[in-house]
Design a protein around this motif. Structure first.
Motif, PDB file in Angstrom:
ATOM      1  N   LEU A   1       0.842  -1.208   0.000  1.00  0.00           N
ATOM      2  CA  LEU A   1       0.000   0.000   0.000  1.00  0.00           C
ATOM      3  C   LEU A   1       0.872   1.251   0.000  1.00  0.00           C
ATOM      4  O   LEU A   1       0.627   2.195  -0.746  1.00  0.00           O
TER       5      LEU A   1
ATOM      6  N   GLU B   1       2.624   1.658  -3.372  1.00  0.00           N
ATOM      7  CA  GLU B   1       1.678   2.185  -4.362  1.00  0.00           C
ATOM      8  C   GLU B   1       1.418   3.676  -4.125  1.00  0.00           C
ATOM      9  O   GLU B   1       1.362   4.457  -5.075  1.00  0.00           O
ATOM     10  N   TYR B   2       1.249   4.056  -2.867  1.00  0.00           N
ATOM     11  CA  TYR B   2       1.024   5.471  -2.569  1.00  0.00           C
ATOM     12  C   TYR B   2       2.233   6.300  -2.996  1.00  0.00           C
ATOM     13  O   TYR B   2       2.097   7.361  -3.604  1.00  0.00           O
TER      14      TYR B   2
ATOM     15  N   LYS C   1      -5.186   5.137  -9.842  1.00  0.00           N
ATOM     16  CA  LYS C   1      -4.346   4.409  -8.888  1.00  0.00           C
ATOM     17  C   LYS C   1      -4.738   4.756  -7.452  1.00  0.00           C
ATOM     18  O   LYS C   1      -4.699   3.901  -6.573  1.00  0.00           O
TER      19      LYS C   1
ATOM     20  N   ILE D   1      -5.716   2.141  -4.559  1.00  0.00           N
ATOM     21  CA  ILE D   1      -5.048   2.096  -3.254  1.00  0.00           C
ATOM     22  C   ILE D   1      -6.078   2.163  -2.135  1.00  0.00           C
ATOM     23  O   ILE D   1      -6.024   1.399  -1.168  1.00  0.00           O
TER      24      ILE D   1
ATOM     25  N   SER E   1      -7.826  -1.125  -1.890  1.00  0.00           N
ATOM     26  CA  SER E   1      -6.952  -2.128  -1.263  1.00  0.00           C
ATOM     27  C   SER E   1      -6.887  -1.924   0.243  1.00  0.00           C
ATOM     28  O   SER E   1      -6.896  -2.896   1.014  1.00  0.00           O
ATOM     29  N   TYR E   2      -6.813  -0.656   0.659  1.00  0.00           N
ATOM     30  CA  TYR E   2      -6.794  -0.370   2.095  1.00  0.00           C
ATOM     31  C   TYR E   2      -8.089  -0.848   2.750  1.00  0.00           C
ATOM     32  O   TYR E   2      -8.064  -1.523   3.778  1.00  0.00           O
TER      33      TYR E   2
END
Length: 176
Positions: free
Chosen positions: A108, A111-112, A123, A127, A130-131
């Motif tokens: 994570l 990606e951030y 994106k 993210i 996903s979080y």
């Protein structure tokens, strides 16, 4: 002057994540080297905060938001340091599933980091999704823990994921 220091903070945090993940994978119990990395994170964060206080951000209207982002990065370093200290003192090892979950949290952040300097809304949504998925599944992870000490270590995973989500939400204030 500000941007290179900010990039160094990101690189140091990524290194902390990588060292912890590698150590967990190898069943290591000494993470003192990760603890010492936080000193550099703190130095660069505090220097960035001083620059923001004295000169402001290059786009002055985003100075407060950047101040908040740097503060979150510093908190992330502190949380990674606390996790490393706890793992070192308690000699905790993680199951394959728990290691995978830590890699998800580290992912994570990776990606951030990839969208921080070149923002991409698609994106960012991925993210955030996903979080949320990790956070929803986190309770299940806690249900299968070995001990109270283990639960405390695992809570760090959730805290780190939350800080990444806060970084993302804060940055959205700048770009939207």
């Amino acid at each position: 002057e500000f941007q290179p220091m900010l990039r160094r903070i990101f690189l140091l945090l990524q290194s902390m994540y990588d060292e912890l993940a590698k150590g967990m994978e190898n069943q290591e119990t000494n993470f003192d080297h990760v603890v010492s990395m936080d000193l550099n994170v703190n130095r660069f964060c505090f220097l960035c905060l001083r620059i923001l206080n004295k000169k402001g951000y290059e786009d002055f209207k985003h100075t407060q938001t950047m101040f908040l982002l740097v503060t979150f990065l510093e908190q992330m370093g502190d949380q990674l340091k606390e996790l490393a200290e706890y793992l070192t003192t308690r000699k905790i090892s993680f199951s394959e599933k728990e290691q995978k979950d830590f890699r998800r949290v580290a992912g994570l952040f990776t990606e951030y980091q990839s969208i921080f300097f070149k923002f991409n809304l698609e994106k960012a949504v991925k993210i955030d999704s996903s979080y949320r998925k990790f956070h929803n599944e986190f309770e299940n992870l806690l249900d299968h823990t070995k001990s109270a000490q283990h639960v405390r270590a695992l809570l760090s995973f959730d805290i780190l994921a939350k800080i990444t989500a806060e970084l993302l939400r804060t940055q959205l204030m700048m770009v939207l």
